[in-house]
Design a protein around this motif. Structure first.
Motif, PDB file in Angstrom:
ATOM      1  N   THR A  52       0.990  -1.263  -0.212  1.00  0.00           N
ATOM      2  CA  THR A  52       0.032  -0.226   0.408  1.00  0.00           C
ATOM      3  C   THR A  52       0.805   1.282   0.284  1.00  0.00           C
ATOM      4  OG1 THR A  52      -2.099   1.552   1.223  1.00  0.00           O
ATOM      5  CG2 THR A  52      -0.333   0.326   2.050  1.00  0.00           C
ATOM      6  N   GLY A  75      -1.046   3.759   7.166  1.00  0.00           N
ATOM      7  CA  GLY A  75      -1.631   3.837   8.551  1.00  0.00           C
ATOM      8  C   GLY A  75      -3.037   4.079   7.502  1.00  0.00           C
ATOM      9  N   GLN A  76      -3.698   3.781   6.258  1.00  0.00           N
ATOM     10  CA  GLN A  76      -4.374   3.955   5.310  1.00  0.00           C
ATOM     11  C   GLN A  76      -5.374   3.559   6.214  1.00  0.00           C
ATOM     12  OE1 GLN A  76      -4.757   3.707   0.967  1.00  0.00           O
ATOM     13  NE2 GLN A  76      -7.298   4.695   1.239  1.00  0.00           N
ATOM     14  N   VAL A  77      -6.791   3.541   6.583  1.00  0.00           N
ATOM     15  CA  VAL A  77      -7.790   3.483   7.249  1.00  0.00           C
ATOM     16  C   VAL A  77      -8.239   2.256   6.145  1.00  0.00           C
ATOM     17  CG1 VAL A  77     -10.183   3.112   8.514  1.00  0.00           C
ATOM     18  CG2 VAL A  77      -8.391   4.233   9.740  1.00  0.00           C
ATOM     19  N   THR A 105      -6.389  -0.837   9.299  1.00  0.00           N
ATOM     20  CA  THR A 105      -5.376  -0.497   7.913  1.00  0.00           C
ATOM     21  C   THR A 105      -5.317  -2.072   6.988  1.00  0.00           C
ATOM     22  OG1 THR A 105      -3.685  -1.105   9.124  1.00  0.00           O
ATOM     23  CG2 THR A 105      -4.434   1.212   9.182  1.00  0.00           C
TER      24      THR A 105
END
Length: 352
Positions: free
Chosen positions: A269, A273-275, A281
């Motif tokens: 990715t 930290g992207q939800v 995540t």
């Protein structure tokens, strides 16, 4: 705030590899091979040697193409001729001399190419659907690919297996299969680029058939303990792409991995930290369903990496751009010194 990095610098046994630390040099396309032959030279030897000196646990090379039609950028290296294999031997010898571990990322870009890069032949893909955009470092639009026949598929699966064998002959400690970022394997995986009606098309579980065949062939060739697979939702030609139901897609991938027996995976990715779903995540969602070895990547800094390692979300932490700008990145972390910032224009033309 994390102030010590005990987990990050912990020695660990992963697969067949005794790693000095839980750090990984992420694969990064550099395009410093001879464009006509795909052979690498002394500058590439020194590039990887410097990262081994610094104590990186596992080095994953830039993508190395498995055939002439697998090529998608000028200057990318290969692992399908004797000359190419021989050119990699000084690289692996130098890394091993410094106590490092290095694996080859084996790569086929599929439709993300142009006929001038693939020997005059059209690029190959799951379906004859052209990618949007331009070939990086070449600045010509992607060509419309040729839909692969089942005979083509068998041939390419065999090329992956042979490239893996060639990697071992060249002295690599194993391979990572590049199954991410909208390249060939991911083109089969995605409903955007795969409209087939045969055994390689259909729902996601069925579209993963090609990936499973490649994985099985490579494992049979070099062993499960020397095989890593990278996968993603991210597409180079559509950076905003995401699975409609991320957790369901991840579970489908994990089920496919279990079918092949692979034990080491590398979810990719842009933002660690992207939800994605339910406050979790990508790597947290993968860990929910996967209890094997996992490499974490996605703009990691040392604090985030240390925390994720301590929490058991990932087993290894991969760093990319900081290692291009700083061959001595880990030494700087240990000393508490700030690393040099990554400068894309400066680093594009220089191997340091």
């Amino acid at each position: 705030m994390v102030t010590t990095f005990d987990k990050l610098f912990e020695p660990v046994r992963i697969g067949a590899w005794n790693l000095r630390t839980r750090t990984v040099m992420a694969p990064m396309t550099r395009c410093f091979a001879d464009d006509k032959t795909g052979v690498v030279g002394p500058h590439v030897v020194e590039y990887y040697r410097k990262r081994a000196v610094d104590g990186i646990g596992l080095i994953i090379t830039e993508g190395i193409v498995i055939s002439p039609r697998a090529k998608g950028n000028p200057g990318v290296p290969g692992l399908y001729t004797k000359e190419q294999v021989e050119s990699w031997k000084p690289v692996t010898e130098a890394v091993h001399k410094e106590g490092g571990t290095i694996i080859a990322q084996i790569w086929h870009v599929g439709r993300a190419s142009h006929h001038e890069l693939t020997g005059g032949l059209p690029p190959q893909s799951a379906s004859a659907i052209r990618a949007e955009g331009f070939v990086p470092r070449f600045r010509k639009p992607y060509d419309t690919p040729e839909e692969m026949t089942q005979e083509d598929i068998r041939e390419v699966v065999a090329q992956y297996a042979q490239a893996a064998k060639n990697a071992i002959e060249a002295g690599f400690d194993g391979v990572e299969i590049h199954g991410a970022h909208g390249y060939l394997i991911d083109q089969f995986n995605s409903d955007v680029s795969n409209r087939r009606s045969d055994a390689y098309g259909g729902d996601l579980a069925q579209r993963l058939t090609f990936m499973k065949e490649v994985l099985t062939a490579v494992i049979d060739s070099v062993g499960v303990d020397r095989t890593l697979i990278r996968f993603s939702a991210l597409k180079i030609d559509n950076l905003d792409y995401m699975w409609e139901d991320p957790e369901k897609a991840i579970q489908t991938f994990v089920d496919a991995f279990r079918e092949t027996g692979v034990t080491m995976i590398h979810p990719s990715t842009m933002d660690f930290g992207q939800v994605l779903a339910d406050g979790q995540t990508m790597h947290q969602l993968v860990r929910k369903h996967w209890d094997g070895i996992m490499v974490g990547v996605g703009g990691l800094d040392t604090e985030t990496a240390e925390t994720a390692l301590r929490e058991g979300i990932i087993d290894l932490a991969a760093f990319g751009r900081p290692l291009i700008a700083n061959p001595d990145y880990l030494s700087k972390v240990k000393k508490g010194e700030p690393p040099l910032p990554y400068n894309a224009k400066q680093q594009l033309a220089t191997l340091v």
